[in-house]
Design an enzyme around this catalytic site. Structure first.
Site, PDB file in Angstrom:
ATOM      1  N   SER A 290       0.791  -1.169  -0.039  1.00  0.00           N
ATOM      2  CA  SER A 290       0.170  -0.033  -0.173  1.00  0.00           C
ATOM      3  C   SER A 290       0.995   1.324  -0.042  1.00  0.00           C
ATOM      4  O   SER A 290       2.072   1.236   0.307  1.00  0.00           O
ATOM      5  CB  SER A 290      -1.041  -0.036   1.134  1.00  0.00           C
ATOM      6  OG  SER A 290      -0.198   0.099   2.379  1.00  0.00           O
TER       7      SER A 290
ATOM      8  N   GLY B 230       4.743   2.318   1.797  1.00  0.00           N
ATOM      9  CA  GLY B 230       5.569   2.946   1.217  1.00  0.00           C
ATOM     10  C   GLY B 230       6.007   4.152   1.762  1.00  0.00           C
ATOM     11  O   GLY B 230       7.135   4.453   1.809  1.00  0.00           O
TER      12      GLY B 230
ATOM     13  N   GLU C 244       6.534  -0.415  -5.525  1.00  0.00           N
ATOM     14  CA  GLU C 244       5.572  -0.653  -6.181  1.00  0.00           C
ATOM     15  C   GLU C 244       4.136  -0.571  -5.208  1.00  0.00           C
ATOM     16  O   GLU C 244       3.921  -1.725  -4.410  1.00  0.00           O
ATOM     17  CB  GLU C 244       5.592  -2.170  -6.987  1.00  0.00           C
ATOM     18  CG  GLU C 244       6.624  -2.100  -8.007  1.00  0.00           C
ATOM     19  CD  GLU C 244       5.899  -1.138  -8.964  1.00  0.00           C
ATOM     20  OE1 GLU C 244       4.855  -0.778  -9.301  1.00  0.00           O
ATOM     21  OE2 GLU C 244       6.903  -0.926  -9.966  1.00  0.00           O
TER      22      GLU C 244
ATOM     23  N   CYS D 223      -3.317  -4.813  -7.771  1.00  0.00           N
ATOM     24  CA  CYS D 223      -2.927  -3.344  -7.883  1.00  0.00           C
ATOM     25  C   CYS D 223      -3.308  -2.702  -8.953  1.00  0.00           C
ATOM     26  O   CYS D 223      -3.272  -1.339  -8.862  1.00  0.00           O
ATOM     27  CB  CYS D 223      -1.309  -3.290  -7.604  1.00  0.00           C
ATOM     28  SG  CYS D 223      -0.434  -4.214  -8.590  1.00  0.00           S
TER      29      CYS D 223
END
Length: 507
Positions: free
Chosen positions: A240, A244, A261, A295
């Site tokens: 998520s 990050g 990512e 994602c």
């Protein structure tokens, strides 16, 4: 459901992959399958001391592996691809058991691993540097790429093995050992992949040192140990945007490198000239596949007013007819949510959307033989405005649909969210397509035309959550992130150019 109990199926599958660990430890980490909601294994977790030991072992392995010629390193990855082909069915089944994906999606994820290995094998002979024009006579200047160091890989539950391999295959040919911290929800798939890689390492021979690839099972504290260690040169983390934002500052604090990512509140735009049949199929799969737990899932859809009354009723029909069920015993398109927390988040988002005037189609829980698993009908929500839950990524099958009339305005609205990994436009108008792909168009790492947001080929640098700056993993020149660049200048003249007026007397 198969007559064989799922825990037994899990153990048989793990043994077929080559895992000989005790999967029924007392205490430890309980592995729950979203397919039935039952415990399929209990694993011992690594302590912080064991994590530090693994990092030290990997650092020692790096000092050996970096000196192995890159094409030779590529041979290890080639052997790994062979082993993956042999283990594809078993690994795909583990993905279905742990992540709840359909058999075709589980097998597809393993195929991505095979594909990136094939890519990396060729890459091992193409780690090119530039020859650079120099202003100094009798000199040559060039760049050389060297192995970077230990790579820590942190992955999420929804893709329990492919993102690891995107990183690991490139890291290994670039000369870097890898340490994998998988999601607590999908550790078995990681252990199975590691066992397959160990078979390849055994065939490869003594050039591959111990500790070249390791798996650490545990919670956030184990991941934090990787993030904090100055012996881990690169952290590649999938998850998520919240995750990050915690990882990036800690790695930056020690001047480490990051590949992030993160999530994607991905959108599609349906223009007046769109091929509506193609659009319907692409949007339906992009929004409902993997129960919305990708994602790259399509979460927002902007439909031009002139075709709104054609595409939205067709989508409602598709949502009404979609099959939801056990991926191990049916051919249902939509499997389970990962757990009850995901169901709560979905319910809360739909309640908020309703309070704002949204009209919900679907979204109800689907009863099965056990209440321990969470199956839901995908939800299509017609929203009066781009606000509230539409601005957030909810990791569940919710598609928010909104009407638009002005193309320039919808581009601005499309970009007006904090997270965006993938995007799509459906049009046969050349100008609309080119604007969408231009610098003032989609701001996402993936921008597609007449194809949905979900899915990506390994040949391109994958995705890139827009807040962290474009595609970074897998293909193209993503390999450079796993290496360090040195600029070399060679003087083959008989003189050393010095600043004017400087004289050295060396007697």
């Amino acid at each position: 459901m198969t007559t064989t109990p799922l825990p037994e199926v899990t153990r048989d599958t793990m043994r077929a992959c080559g895992v000989t660990l005790d999967l029924d430890m007392s205490g430890g980490l309980q592995v729950i399958s979203p397919v039935t909601g039952e415990r399929v294994a209990t694993l011992a977790v690594h302590t912080l001391a064991q994590a530090e030991e693994a990092i030290t072992t990997a650092h020692t392995a790096f000092r050996v592996w970096r000196s192995v010629p890159a094409p030779r390193r590529g041979e290890l990855v080639r052997l790994f691809a062979e082993e993956l082909r042999n283990a594809k069915d078993d690994l795909g089944r583990m993905v279905s058991i742990e992540a709840g994906k359909s058999p075709s999606e589980g097998l597809g994820e393993v195929q991505e691993m095979i594909d990136i290995c094939d890519f990396a094998v060729g890459l091992s002979r193409q780690l090119y540097g530039l020859t650079i024009a120099t202003e100094r006579p009798g000199h040559r200047m060039m760049e050389t790429w060297h192995p970077l160091g230990v790579v820590g890989i942190i992955t999420a539950f929804n893709f329990p093995c492919a993102p690891w391999c995107w990183n690991a295959a490139l890291a290994l040919v670039c000369g870097d050992p890898v340490i994998w911290k998988p999601s607590e929800k999908t550790p078995l798939t990681a252990l199975a992949c590691q066992a397959v890689l160990e078979r390849a390492r055994s065939r490869f021979g003594a050039d591959a040192p111990d500790g070249l690839s390791q798996v650490l099972v545990g919670g956030p504290e184990v991941g934090a140990a990787l993030v904090a260690s100055d012996k881990v040169a690169l952290i590649s983390a999938t998850g998520s945007t919240r995750m990050g934002r915690m990882v990036a500052p800690k790695v930056a604090e020690r001047f480490g490198k990051c590949i992030l990512e993160l999530g994607g509140n991905n959108a599609g735009i349906v223009c007046p000239s769109a091929d509506l049949d193609m659009t319907l199929r692409a949007v339906a799969f992009g929004a409902m596949g993997t129960a919305g737990q990708r994602c790259t899932t399509t979460r927002r859809l902007f439909v031009h007013a002139s075709v709104y009354d054609q595409i939205v009723p067709a989508l409602k029909t598709a949502y009404g007819s979609v099959t939801v069920g056990n991926p191990l015993s049916s051919d249902a398109l939509v499997g389970p949510l990962i757990d009850g927390v995901a169901f709560e988040h979905m319910t809360q988002a739909l309640e908020e959307a309703t309070q704002m005037g949204g009209v919900v189609t679907g979204g109800a829980r689907v009863p099965i033989e056990t209440q321990a698993a969470y199956y839901v009908k995908p939800a299509l929500v017609e929203m009066p405005e781009h606000a509230g839950p539409v601005l957030r990524e909810t990791f569940a099958p919710i598609l928010y649909v909104m009407k638009y009339t002005d193309f320039d305005e919808v581009i601005e609205t499309h970009n007006a969210v904090g997270g965006g990994l993938s995007s799509a436009i459906f049009t046969t108008d050349l100008r609309e397509m080119e604007v969408f792909l231009s610098a003032r168009g989609s701001d996402c790492g993936i921008a597609n035309v007449n194809i949905g947001t979900s899915g990506a080929e390994i040949g391109g640098a994958f995705g890139g959550e827009k807040e962290t700056g474009g595609g970074r993993e897998s293909g193209s020149d993503a390999w450079r992130a796993y290496m360090r660049r040195a600029t070399n200048t060679i003087n083959y003249s008989k003189e050393l150019p010095l600043a004017q007026g400087v004289v050295f007397d060396i007697g």
